[in-house]
Scaffold this active site. Structure first.
Site, mmCIF file in Angstrom:
data_model
loop_
_atom_site.group_PDB
_atom_site.id
_atom_site.type_symbol
_atom_site.label_atom_id
_atom_site.label_comp_id
_atom_site.label_asym_id
_atom_site.label_seq_id
_atom_site.Cartn_x
_atom_site.Cartn_y
_atom_site.Cartn_z
ATOM 1 N N LYS A 154 -15.639 -1.573 2.375
ATOM 2 C CA LYS A 154 -14.943 -2.086 1.189
ATOM 3 C C LYS A 154 -15.991 -2.718 0.291
ATOM 4 C CE LYS A 154 -10.630 -3.279 3.624
ATOM 5 N NZ LYS A 154 -9.846 -4.406 4.189
ATOM 6 N N GLU B 184 0.810 -1.217 0.000
ATOM 7 C CA GLU B 184 0.000 0.000 0.000
ATOM 8 C C GLU B 184 0.845 1.269 0.000
ATOM 9 O OE1 GLU B 184 -2.893 -0.440 3.103
ATOM 10 O OE2 GLU B 184 -3.761 -2.218 2.161
#
Length: 429
Positions: free
Chosen positions: A337, A205
Site C-alpha cells: 500500500k 469496499e
C-alpha cells in the site's frame, strides 16, 4: 527531460466522503500528471503519517488543508525546476524536506500525491502507459485479483470478526475471464443472501455485509455462491481471508466476539490452520497482530508451506520491517500500500526486496479510495501477480479492474495471467 514547471494540490473527497489530497505536476511542455491519495480504515501503527487538520469544526477534523498547503508551498518550491523523470531524486528530496522517519511533518499524503503525479506526468510526456513507463522492457503480468465479496470487521457494520472474505479466480488463461468469474460469483452471492433473508447492503469496499452468526457461516455462503455460479472451489477458484487480527487482539488475547471465543496466539494459529484444512483457503492476511512476532512465527511454521501469509499491518510496505520478517522467517508475502510508506520509490523498493527473498507481493487499495487507478499499473509493471482492490461494485473499486482490462487489451498476446503460478512457494497436493 521533462522539467517540472508547476505543482499544485487540492482537497478532494474519497469514497467514504472524507477529504484526501490530489496533486497535479505540470511540466514545461504543458503536459500534466494527476494523482489522488487513498486512506485506510484499519491502519498499522507503524504506517507513515496521514496528515489531517484536526479542526473539529470542519470535516469532523479530517480536513487535509495542511497537507495541501505543504504541497503548494514547501514541496512545490523545492521540486519545480527538477527533472520529473528522476523519480528517486524527487522522492529523496521530499523526504529530506520532511525530515522525519514517518513523514509526519509534511504528511505522507502530501508526498505521495506528488510522487505519483510526477510519474504520471513523465509517462504522459513520453506517450506511454504508466505501467510501461515504470517497466519499459517488461516482463509484465496481469495480477490475480483478490475479490473482497463479503465484508466484516472494520469494513462493515455487522457481527463478523474477520474483515475480508475474498475469492481468487485462478483457473483461467486471461485476466478478463478471471474477472468475469469473480463478477458472476458476486452476483450469485447476492442471490444466496437474498434467499436466506439476509442484508445485501455493501461495505466500504463493495462487498456484502450480512449479519451472519460466525466467520464459518461467511465461508459457507461464499462456497454456495461459487457452486451456484458454476465454478469449483479449490479447483478454479480459491478463498482468501484478511483477518485484520490487530483489530480484535488485546492484552495477548485474540477475541472473536461473534463466536464468544478467546485464543492465545498458538491457539489462534490452530484455529486458522483448522479453517484452511476444511476450506479451500489459499491466502491469509494479517493472521496475527502486528506486534505479535512470536504468534506470526508460530503461524508461519504451521501454515507457511501451503498457505500464503500476507503481512499488511505487520510490514506496512516498509523495507526495514520487511527485512526483519525475511530474516526471522515470518510470513511469506507482503501487502503493498503505497500510502503506508509515502513515495513511489520506497514502494518499488519494498516489492523488489520481497521478490528477491522469494516472498510474493499483493498490490492493494485502501478502504477509502478514489478514481485513481495507479495500483493497477503498478501491479502489472512489477509483476506482483496479485492485486487486492475490493469487490465488483462501487466505481472506486471497479475503476481498477477496468484499467486492468485496458492494459490486457494493450498487451494483447503478451498479457500473461499467472493463475496458480502466482503462488510459487506453496506446496499443494
Amino acid at each position: 527531460m521533462g522539467t517540472i514547471k508547476q505543482i499544485k494540490a487540492r482537497e478532494i473527497l474519497d469514497s467514504r466522503g472524507n477529504p484526501t489530497v490530489e496533486a497535479d505536476v505540470i511540466l514545461d511542455s504543458g503536459v500534466m500528471g494527476r494523482a489522488a491519495v487513498p486512506s485506510g480504515a484499519s491502519t498499522g501503527t507503524r504506517e507513515a503519517v496521514e496528515l489531517r487538520d484536526g479542526d473539529a469544526g470542519r470535516y469532523l477534523g479530517k480536513g487535509v488543508r495542511k497537507a495541501v498547503e505543504n504541497v503548494n508551498t514547501v514541496i512545490a518550491d523545492a521540486l519545480c525546476g527538477m527533472d520529473a523523470s528522476g523519480q528517486r531524486a524527487l522522492d529523496d528530496r521530499m523526504r529530506e524536506l520532511d525530515g522525519t522517519d514517518n513523514k509526519g511533518k509534511l504528511g505522507a499524503n502530501a508526498l505521495l500525491a506528488v510522487s505519483l503525479a510526477a510519474a504520471r506526468a513523465t509517462a504522459a510526456e513520453r506517450g506511454q502507459s504508466l505501467f510501461r513507463y515504470l517497466n519499459p522492457e517488461g516482463p509484465w503480468s496481469l495480477p490475480v485479483p483478490m475479490m473482497n465479496i463479503l465484508n466484516g470487521g472494520e469494513h462493515a457494520d455487522n457481527s463478523v470478526d474477520i474483515q475480508e472474505f475474498m475469492v481468487m479466480p485462478t483457473g483461467f488463461d486471461r485476466f478478463s475471464e478471471a474477472l468475469r468469474c469473480g463478477t458472476e460469483i458476486f452476483h450469485a452471492l447476492k442471490k444466496v443472501l437474498q434467499d436466506r433473508g439476509l442484508n445485501t447492503g455493501v461495505g466500504d469496499e463493495g462487498g456484502f455485509a450480512p449479519d451472519l452468526p460466525s466467520n464459518e457461516a461467511a465461508l459457507e455462503v461464499i462456497l454456495e455462491a461459487i457452486d451456484r455460479a458454476g465454478y469449483k472451489a479449490g479447483e478454479n477458484v480459491w478463498l482468501a481471508l484478511d483477518a485484520a487480527s490487530s483489530e480484535f487482539y488485546q492484552d495477548g488475547v485474540y477475541r472473536l466476539a461473534s463466536e464468544g471465543r478467546e485464543f492465545s496466539a498458538e491457539a489462534f494459529a490452530d484455529y486458522l490452520a483448522d479453517l484452511c484444512a476444511r476450506y479451500p483457503i489459499l491466502s491469509i492476511e494479517d493472521g496475527m497482530d502486528e506486534s505479535d512476532w512470536v504468534g506470526w512465527k508460530a503461524l508461519t511454521d504451521k501454515l507457511g508451506d501451503r498457505v500464503q501469509l500476507v503481512g499488511d499491518d505487520l510490514f506496512v510496505t516498509n523495507t526495514r520491517i520487511l527485512k526483519r520478517g525475511i530474516d526471522e522467517g515470518v510470513g511469506n508475502s507482503i501487502l503493498i500500500k503505497f500510502n503506508q510508506i509515502g513515495t513511489l520509490s520506497e514502494t518499488l523498493d519494498a516489492i523488489a526486496m520481497a521478490h528477491e527473498a522469494g516472498f510474493t507481493s499483493v498490490v492493494s487499495h485502501r478502504s477509502g479510495e478514489t478514481e485513481d487507478t495507479t495500483i493497477a499499473d503498478l501491479a502489472v509493471a512489477t509483476t506482483a501477480t496479485q492485486i487486492k482492490t475490493g469487490s465488483l461494485s462501487r466505481s472506486d473499486r471497479v475503476a481498477k479492474y477496468n484499467q486492468l482490462l485496458r492494459i490486457e487489451e494493450e498487451l494483447g498476446e503478451q498479457a500473461d495471467y499467472p493463475g496458480l503460478a502466482a503462488f510459487p512457494q506453496l506446496r499443494r497436493g
